[in-house]
Design a protein around this motif. Sequence first.
Motif, mmCIF file in Angstrom:
data_model
loop_
_atom_site.group_PDB
_atom_site.id
_atom_site.type_symbol
_atom_site.label_atom_id
_atom_site.label_comp_id
_atom_site.label_asym_id
_atom_site.label_seq_id
_atom_site.Cartn_x
_atom_site.Cartn_y
_atom_site.Cartn_z
ATOM 1 N N GLU A 7 0.829 -1.203 0.000
ATOM 2 C CA GLU A 7 0.000 0.000 0.000
ATOM 3 C C GLU A 7 0.865 1.256 0.000
ATOM 4 O OE1 GLU A 7 -3.941 1.430 2.213
ATOM 5 O OE2 GLU A 7 -2.394 0.733 3.578
ATOM 6 N N ALA A 8 2.007 1.187 0.712
ATOM 7 C CA ALA A 8 2.815 2.396 0.878
ATOM 8 C C ALA A 8 4.256 2.050 1.215
ATOM 9 C CB ALA A 8 2.235 3.251 1.999
ATOM 10 N N VAL A 9 5.094 3.046 1.028
ATOM 11 C CA VAL A 9 6.468 3.007 1.520
ATOM 12 C C VAL A 9 6.563 4.126 2.542
ATOM 13 C CG1 VAL A 9 8.909 3.308 0.943
ATOM 14 C CG2 VAL A 9 7.370 2.151 -0.670
ATOM 15 N N PHE A 10 6.928 3.783 3.770
ATOM 16 C CA PHE A 10 7.127 4.773 4.821
ATOM 17 C C PHE A 10 8.621 5.019 4.910
ATOM 18 C CE2 PHE A 10 8.061 6.015 9.177
ATOM 19 C CZ PHE A 10 7.237 7.129 9.297
ATOM 20 N N MET A 62 13.217 2.769 6.765
ATOM 21 C CA MET A 62 12.248 2.616 5.682
ATOM 22 C C MET A 62 11.439 1.361 5.980
ATOM 23 S SD MET A 62 12.789 2.284 1.567
ATOM 24 C CE MET A 62 13.338 0.593 1.585
ATOM 25 N N ARG A 63 10.152 1.419 5.725
ATOM 26 C CA ARG A 63 9.300 0.268 5.950
ATOM 27 C C ARG A 63 8.241 0.181 4.865
ATOM 28 N NH1 ARG A 63 6.964 -0.971 11.828
ATOM 29 N NH2 ARG A 63 9.177 -0.967 12.210
ATOM 30 N N LEU A 64 8.005 -1.027 4.386
ATOM 31 C CA LEU A 64 6.911 -1.258 3.446
ATOM 32 C C LEU A 64 5.640 -1.523 4.239
ATOM 33 C CD1 LEU A 64 8.594 -3.551 0.790
ATOM 34 C CD2 LEU A 64 8.115 -1.117 0.645
ATOM 35 N N VAL A 65 4.535 -0.992 3.741
ATOM 36 C CA VAL A 65 3.243 -1.152 4.387
ATOM 37 C C VAL A 65 2.367 -2.007 3.474
ATOM 38 C CG1 VAL A 65 1.217 0.042 5.300
ATOM 39 C CG2 VAL A 65 3.480 1.124 5.459
ATOM 40 N N LEU A 66 1.872 -3.125 4.017
ATOM 41 C CA LEU A 66 1.001 -4.028 3.269
ATOM 42 C C LEU A 66 -0.448 -3.794 3.674
ATOM 43 C CD1 LEU A 66 3.120 -7.292 3.624
ATOM 44 C CD2 LEU A 66 3.192 -5.594 1.798
ATOM 45 N N ARG A 67 -1.352 -3.809 2.703
ATOM 46 C CA ARG A 67 -2.774 -3.535 2.937
ATOM 47 C C ARG A 67 -3.493 -4.798 3.416
ATOM 48 N NH1 ARG A 67 -4.274 -2.753 -2.017
ATOM 49 N NH2 ARG A 67 -3.310 -0.713 -2.054
ATOM 50 N N VAL A 68 -4.288 -4.638 4.464
ATOM 51 C CA VAL A 68 -5.171 -5.694 4.969
ATOM 52 C C VAL A 68 -6.592 -5.139 4.905
ATOM 53 C CG1 VAL A 68 -5.823 -7.074 6.984
ATOM 54 C CG2 VAL A 68 -3.407 -6.645 6.508
ATOM 55 N N HIS A 90 -2.617 7.535 14.852
ATOM 56 C CA HIS A 90 -3.107 8.917 14.934
ATOM 57 C C HIS A 90 -3.574 9.437 13.576
ATOM 58 C CE1 HIS A 90 1.071 9.566 13.667
ATOM 59 N NE2 HIS A 90 0.660 10.713 13.175
ATOM 60 N N TYR A 91 -3.368 8.653 12.511
ATOM 61 C CA TYR A 91 -3.774 9.094 11.174
ATOM 62 C C TYR A 91 -4.932 8.281 10.615
ATOM 63 C CZ TYR A 91 0.124 5.827 10.584
ATOM 64 O OH TYR A 91 0.994 4.777 10.724
ATOM 65 N N GLY A 92 -5.689 7.612 11.489
ATOM 66 C CA GLY A 92 -6.971 7.041 11.079
ATOM 67 C C GLY A 92 -6.963 5.636 10.511
ATOM 68 N N THR A 93 -5.950 4.846 10.793
ATOM 69 C CA THR A 93 -5.932 3.447 10.386
ATOM 70 C C THR A 93 -5.629 2.596 11.618
ATOM 71 O OG1 THR A 93 -3.554 3.410 9.881
ATOM 72 C CG2 THR A 93 -5.054 4.016 8.081
ATOM 73 N N ARG A 94 -5.539 1.288 11.397
ATOM 74 C CA ARG A 94 -5.076 0.379 12.445
ATOM 75 C C ARG A 94 -3.900 -0.376 11.862
ATOM 76 N NH1 ARG A 94 -7.587 -0.763 16.928
ATOM 77 N NH2 ARG A 94 -7.372 -3.004 16.774
ATOM 78 N N GLU A 95 -2.832 -0.529 12.644
ATOM 79 C CA GLU A 95 -1.628 -1.163 12.124
ATOM 80 C C GLU A 95 -1.118 -2.267 13.040
ATOM 81 O OE1 GLU A 95 0.255 2.422 9.439
ATOM 82 O OE2 GLU A 95 1.253 1.910 11.310
ATOM 83 N N MET A 96 -0.601 -3.300 12.390
ATOM 84 C CA MET A 96 0.060 -4.428 13.055
ATOM 85 C C MET A 96 1.488 -4.447 12.541
ATOM 86 S SD MET A 96 -0.687 -8.513 12.434
ATOM 87 C CE MET A 96 -1.887 -8.824 13.711
ATOM 88 N N THR A 97 2.420 -4.820 13.386
ATOM 89 C CA THR A 97 3.805 -5.005 12.955
ATOM 90 C C THR A 97 4.131 -6.487 13.030
ATOM 91 O OG1 THR A 97 4.412 -2.838 13.823
ATOM 92 C CG2 THR A 97 6.220 -4.356 13.373
ATOM 93 N N PRO A 101 11.471 -13.884 8.646
ATOM 94 C CA PRO A 101 12.509 -14.772 9.175
ATOM 95 C C PRO A 101 13.905 -14.151 9.249
ATOM 96 C CG PRO A 101 11.166 -15.934 7.576
ATOM 97 C CD PRO A 101 10.763 -14.495 7.520
ATOM 98 N N ASP A 102 14.146 -13.078 8.487
ATOM 99 C CA ASP A 102 15.449 -12.408 8.516
ATOM 100 C C ASP A 102 15.496 -11.241 9.491
ATOM 101 O OD1 ASP A 102 16.864 -13.999 6.554
ATOM 102 O OD2 ASP A 102 15.477 -13.123 5.091
ATOM 103 N N GLY A 103 14.413 -11.013 10.240
ATOM 104 C CA GLY A 103 14.384 -9.969 11.251
ATOM 105 C C GLY A 103 13.836 -8.630 10.799
ATOM 106 N N ARG A 104 13.449 -8.512 9.527
ATOM 107 C CA ARG A 104 12.873 -7.247 9.051
ATOM 108 C C ARG A 104 11.448 -7.095 9.552
ATOM 109 N NH1 ARG A 104 15.841 -8.951 4.268
ATOM 110 N NH2 ARG A 104 14.106 -10.379 3.985
ATOM 111 N N GLU A 105 11.096 -5.871 9.930
ATOM 112 C CA GLU A 105 9.728 -5.603 10.365
ATOM 113 C C GLU A 105 8.915 -5.032 9.211
ATOM 114 O OE1 GLU A 105 9.687 -3.305 13.965
ATOM 115 O OE2 GLU A 105 10.444 -5.003 15.130
ATOM 116 N N TRP A 106 7.656 -5.448 9.146
ATOM 117 C CA TRP A 106 6.709 -5.026 8.127
ATOM 118 C C TRP A 106 5.481 -4.466 8.831
ATOM 119 C CZ3 TRP A 106 7.603 -6.235 2.816
ATOM 120 C CH2 TRP A 106 8.748 -6.988 2.588
ATOM 121 N N THR A 107 4.845 -3.488 8.220
ATOM 122 C CA THR A 107 3.623 -2.913 8.752
ATOM 123 C C THR A 107 2.441 -3.403 7.945
ATOM 124 O OG1 THR A 107 4.801 -0.921 9.464
ATOM 125 C CG2 THR A 107 2.402 -0.747 9.238
ATOM 126 N N LEU A 108 1.400 -3.869 8.628
ATOM 127 C CA LEU A 108 0.147 -4.255 7.990
ATOM 128 C C LEU A 108 -0.877 -3.187 8.365
ATOM 129 C CD1 LEU A 108 0.079 -8.074 8.813
ATOM 130 C CD2 LEU A 108 1.250 -6.877 6.950
#
Length: 114
Positions: A7-10, A62-68, A90-97, A101-108
């Motif tokens: 959905e986005a690149v943060f 930098m973090r990639l955001v995946l849409r759920v 605070h910007y009107g969505t709900r997010e999960m982190t 397996p390589d330790g990278r965090e992703w935002t849903l």
Amino acid sequence: MTTEGIEAVFLETHNWGKAAKFFQGLGYELEFSTGHNSGQLRNGDGPFVFIAEVPKTREPGMRLVLRVPDEDAFRPADGVEVVTPFEDTHYGTREMTVRDPDGREWTLSAPARQ
């Protein structure tokens, strides 16, 4: 239910103005500026780029955001480590982190609850 793709690149930066100009030079258009050294740019129908300035003492990330589309129907599969469950932003969505397996965090990102 699974995610629906990127959905986005943060992106964090030490200079909001220079980062925004860089992406504008690549064809992105400024959708909005928050007025406090951050804002969103978009190029066509693809994922948007949200840029936020961070202090020089902090390494920009930098973090990639995946849409759920439906938080309640989403179930992470085996191998997807949940770091934080869905929470209001605070910007009107709900997010999960989640962590890969390589330790990278992703935002849903899911729509806010009605």
